[in-house]
Design an enzyme around this catalytic site. Structure first.
Site, short mmCIF file in Angstrom:
data_model
loop_
_atom_site.label_atom_id
_atom_site.label_comp_id
_atom_site.label_asym_id
_atom_site.label_seq_id
_atom_site.Cartn_x
_atom_site.Cartn_y
_atom_site.Cartn_z
CG ASP A 1 -6.23 -15.88 -1.55
OD1 ASP A 1 -6.84 -14.79 -1.61
OD2 ASP A 1 -6.21 -16.57 -0.51
NE ARG B 1 -4.00 1.93 2.31
CZ ARG B 1 -4.17 2.77 3.33
NH1 ARG B 1 -3.40 2.68 4.39
NH2 ARG B 1 -5.11 3.69 3.28
CG ASP C 1 7.87 11.46 -5.75
OD1 ASP C 1 7.21 10.80 -4.90
OD2 ASP C 1 7.59 12.63 -6.05
CG HIS D 1 -8.24 -3.78 -0.97
ND1 HIS D 1 -9.28 -2.90 -1.11
CD2 HIS D 1 -7.14 -3.00 -0.77
CE1 HIS D 1 -8.84 -1.65 -1.01
NE2 HIS D 1 -7.54 -1.69 -0.82
CB THR D 2 -6.09 -10.71 -2.00
OG1 THR D 2 -5.99 -12.04 -1.52
CG2 THR D 2 -4.71 -10.32 -2.50
CB SER E 1 6.56 12.34 -2.20
OG SER E 1 5.50 11.57 -2.73
CG ASN F 1 -0.81 8.52 3.27
OD1 ASN F 1 -1.27 7.49 2.76
ND2 ASN F 1 -0.19 9.45 2.56
CG ASP G 1 -9.15 -12.53 1.42
OD1 ASP G 1 -10.09 -13.19 1.94
OD2 ASP G 1 -8.28 -13.04 0.71
CG HIS H 1 -1.48 5.31 -0.17
ND1 HIS H 1 -2.08 5.66 1.01
CD2 HIS H 1 -2.39 4.57 -0.84
CE1 HIS H 1 -3.30 5.13 1.06
NE2 HIS H 1 -3.51 4.46 -0.04
CG ASP H 2 6.09 7.00 -3.56
OD1 ASP H 2 6.05 8.25 -3.45
OD2 ASP H 2 7.06 6.40 -4.06
CB VAL I 1 0.88 11.56 -3.99
CG1 VAL I 1 0.93 13.04 -3.61
CG2 VAL I 1 -0.32 10.89 -3.32
N PRO J 1 -7.47 7.57 -3.90
CG PRO J 1 -7.77 5.51 -4.96
CD PRO J 1 -6.75 6.58 -4.72
C1 HEM Z 1 -9.31 1.37 -5.75
C2 HEM Z 1 -9.20 2.27 -4.82
C3 HEM Z 1 -8.73 1.97 -3.43
C4 HEM Z 1 -9.31 2.40 -2.29
C5 HEM Z 1 -10.55 3.28 -2.18
C6 HEM Z 1 -8.57 1.85 -1.19
C7 HEM Z 1 -8.84 2.08 0.14
C8 HEM Z 1 -8.23 1.45 1.20
C9 HEM Z 1 -8.57 1.63 2.58
C10 HEM Z 1 -9.65 2.58 3.12
C11 HEM Z 1 -7.77 0.83 3.33
C12 HEM Z 1 -7.78 0.68 4.86
C13 HEM Z 1 -6.93 1.78 5.46
C14 HEM Z 1 -7.05 1.89 6.95
O1 HEM Z 1 -8.01 1.44 7.54
O2 HEM Z 1 -6.13 2.47 7.57
C15 HEM Z 1 -6.92 0.14 2.41
C16 HEM Z 1 -5.96 -0.79 2.77
C17 HEM Z 1 -5.12 -1.42 1.88
N1 HEM Z 1 -5.01 -1.16 0.52
FE1 HEM Z 1 -6.30 -0.06 -0.57
N2 HEM Z 1 -7.54 1.10 -1.68
C18 HEM Z 1 -7.59 1.15 -3.05
C19 HEM Z 1 -6.70 0.55 -3.92
C20 HEM Z 1 -5.61 -0.18 -3.55
C21 HEM Z 1 -4.55 -0.62 -4.43
C22 HEM Z 1 -4.48 -0.28 -5.91
C23 HEM Z 1 -3.68 -1.34 -3.68
C24 HEM Z 1 -2.40 -2.03 -4.10
C25 HEM Z 1 -2.19 -2.50 -5.30
C26 HEM Z 1 -4.18 -1.35 -2.33
C27 HEM Z 1 -3.60 -2.02 -1.28
C28 HEM Z 1 -4.06 -1.97 0.02
C29 HEM Z 1 -3.53 -2.83 1.07
C30 HEM Z 1 -2.50 -3.92 0.88
C31 HEM Z 1 -4.19 -2.46 2.25
C32 HEM Z 1 -3.94 -3.03 3.65
C33 HEM Z 1 -2.78 -2.30 4.29
C34 HEM Z 1 -2.40 -2.76 5.68
O3 HEM Z 1 -2.96 -3.73 6.20
O4 HEM Z 1 -1.51 -2.11 6.27
N3 HEM Z 1 -5.33 -0.62 -2.28
N4 HEM Z 1 -7.20 0.53 1.12
#
Ligand code: HEM
Ligand code: NAG
Ligand code: NAG
Ligand code: NAG
Ligand code: NAG
Ligand code: NAG
Ligand code: NAG
Length: 318
Positions: free
Chosen positions: A246, A62, A74, A193-194, A76, A94, A238, A66-67, A70, A163
């Site tokens: 997965d 993640r 880089d 989000h798997t 940032s 963040n 997941d 997030h890098d 924005v 987003p």
């Molecule tokens: C499509 C738009 C996306 C939205 C709206 C979104 C939103 C979120 C949110 C709200 C969380 C939980 C954050 C928290 O509770 O602190 C999260 C976690 C996460 N996101 Fe996304 N996300 C998106 C796309 C992505 C993408 C593209 C990836 C990576 C390829 C990703 C990877 C992750 C991962 C791995 C977590 C868990 C992080 C952890 O457990 O520390 N997300 N995301």
């Protein structure tokens, strides 16, 4: 007059050429002579960190996302706030959420020992994301290298470009399109989000206000995430296997068991339903599309050539 225009033309052409000269393409062997130990150092650091805490692989993935969203990949996001500098760590998406910074610091310190002042924090982040996914059972891919680190960060851009989970499908598509990413990339990369966890505050709206959610799933989440309070309670994105990469994330969407509003938007009667079904039944198709999407995402507006710098400490500008 004609010679004036000719001169202007020559000047413009020269400017374009010199910019092209500064902008170099990323290449996977960028450090092969300047830092041959780089790849094993990063991989060992990632595996050690995941063995210590299984969630951190998700956190590293993640961080790279997030890098990149924005102003490009880089590093940032790694810059700390100071009394005279406002960075991205405390931006809304963040703050109290992005994590894994210590892992990057540990890896960077080892890389600096092996080859000082050579490898960017942005490249380490791109490699750490790949190694995390691969170690947790997901696909692997070649990471293009040669990114440089920013000397700036933007909290406002982080607020606006990453987003939010309240977005609908149209807005999610726009957010990805703004980064040069396709609808297919949106669906495949959401498969990130798997792995990992999310806080109650990020899915409260979905479990109380939305109808595209399995009733008993919503009820069980409501018992842990009340209408107010317990904002930081964590649930897996997941629900079965949050430390294994997965395709169950997509299977859950078919059952209306997406945790975030934005997750379930991908399977809610719209244009992306087909892709969700595909990835829910075909792990190989998901892995291929995910790897392809990651390669594209990791190439968003990198600093190259003489732009930016190679930070010695990822948390601050040299
Ligand atoms: C499509 C738009 C996306 C939205 C709206 C979104 C939103 C979120 C949110 C709200 C969380 C939980 C954050 C928290 O509770 O602190 C999260 C976690 C996460 N996101 Fe996304 N996300 C998106 C796309 C992505 C993408 C593209 C990836 C990576 C390829 C990703 C990877 C992750 C991962 C791995 C977590 C868990 C992080 C952890 O457990 O520390 N997300 N995301
Ligand atoms: C191990 O993980 C914990 C969080 O569970 C973290 O606080 C600690 O810094 C990690 N230790 C190492 C050596 O990475
Ligand atoms: C970030 O979170 C901390 C702790 O909850 C809070 O005190 C601070 O105001 C937040 N920063 C911003 C910019 O929202
Ligand atoms: C970004 O979001 C944070 C947290 O919501 C807010 O405190 C801050 O004013 C915003 N900053 C900018 C520059 O938009
Ligand atoms: C999606 O969200 C945007 C911005 O909030 C809104 O303007 C638009 O009407 C929504 N689209 C749909 C189809 O709900
Ligand atoms: C849920 O809907 C209610 C009523 O429209 C609204 O007041 C509330 O802010 C919404 N909750 C969330 C978390 O979106
Ligand atoms: C919701 O999930 C529960 C528990 O997995 C399941 O028994 C039930 O059939 C699901 N409901 C619907 C309408 O699919």
């Amino acid at each position: 007059m004609a010679s004036y225009y000719f001169l202007l033309f020559v000047l413009l052409a020269a400017t374009e050429l010199s910019e092209a000269g500064a902008k170099k393409k990323l290449s996977s062997d960028f450090y092969s002579s300047s830092c041959p130990e780089l790849l094993p150092i990063v991989q060992k650091g990632v595996i050690k960190a995941i063995k210590n805490e299984s969630r951190v692989g998700a956190s590293l993935l993640r961080l790279h996302f997030h890098d990149c969203f924005v102003n490009g990949c880089d590093a940032s996001i790694l810059l700390d706030d100071t009394s005279s500098f406002i960075g991205e760590k405390t931006a809304a998406p963040n703050n109290n959420s992005a994590r894994g910074f210590n892992v990057i610091d540990d890896i960077k310190a080892k890389v600096e020992k092996a080859c000082s002042g050579v490898v960017s924090c942005a490249d380490i982040l791109a490699l750490a994301a790949r190694d995390s996914v691969a170690y947790l059972g997901g696909p692997s891919w070649k990471v293009g290298l040669g990114r440089r680190d920013s000397t700036t960060a933007s909290r406002a851009d982080a607020n606006n470009s990453i987003p939010a989970p309240v977005l609908n499908l149209t807005a999610l598509k726009t957010s990805f399109a703004n980064q040069g990413l396709s609808v297919k990339d949106l669906v495949a990369l959401s498969g990130g989000h798997t792995i990992g966890l999310a806080r109650c505050i990020t899915f409260r709206g979905h479990i109380y206000n939305d109808t595209d959610i399995n009733a008993s799933f919503a009820q069980s989440l409501q018992s842990k995430c009340p209408r107010s309070g317990n904002d930081d309670l964590l649930e897996p994105l997941d629900l079965q296997t949050p430390t294994h990469f997965d395709n169950l994330y997509f299977k859950n969407l078919l059952d209306k068991k997406g945790l975030l509003h934005s997750d379930q938007e991908l399977f809610n009667g719209g244009s992306t339903d087909k892709l969700v079904k595909k990835y829910a039944t075909d792990t190989d198709a998901f892995f291929k599309a995910f790897a392809k999407g990651m390669v594209k995402m990791s190439k968003i507006k990198p600093l190259t050539g003489s732009q930016g710098q190679i930070r010695i400490n990822c948390r601050k500008v040299n």
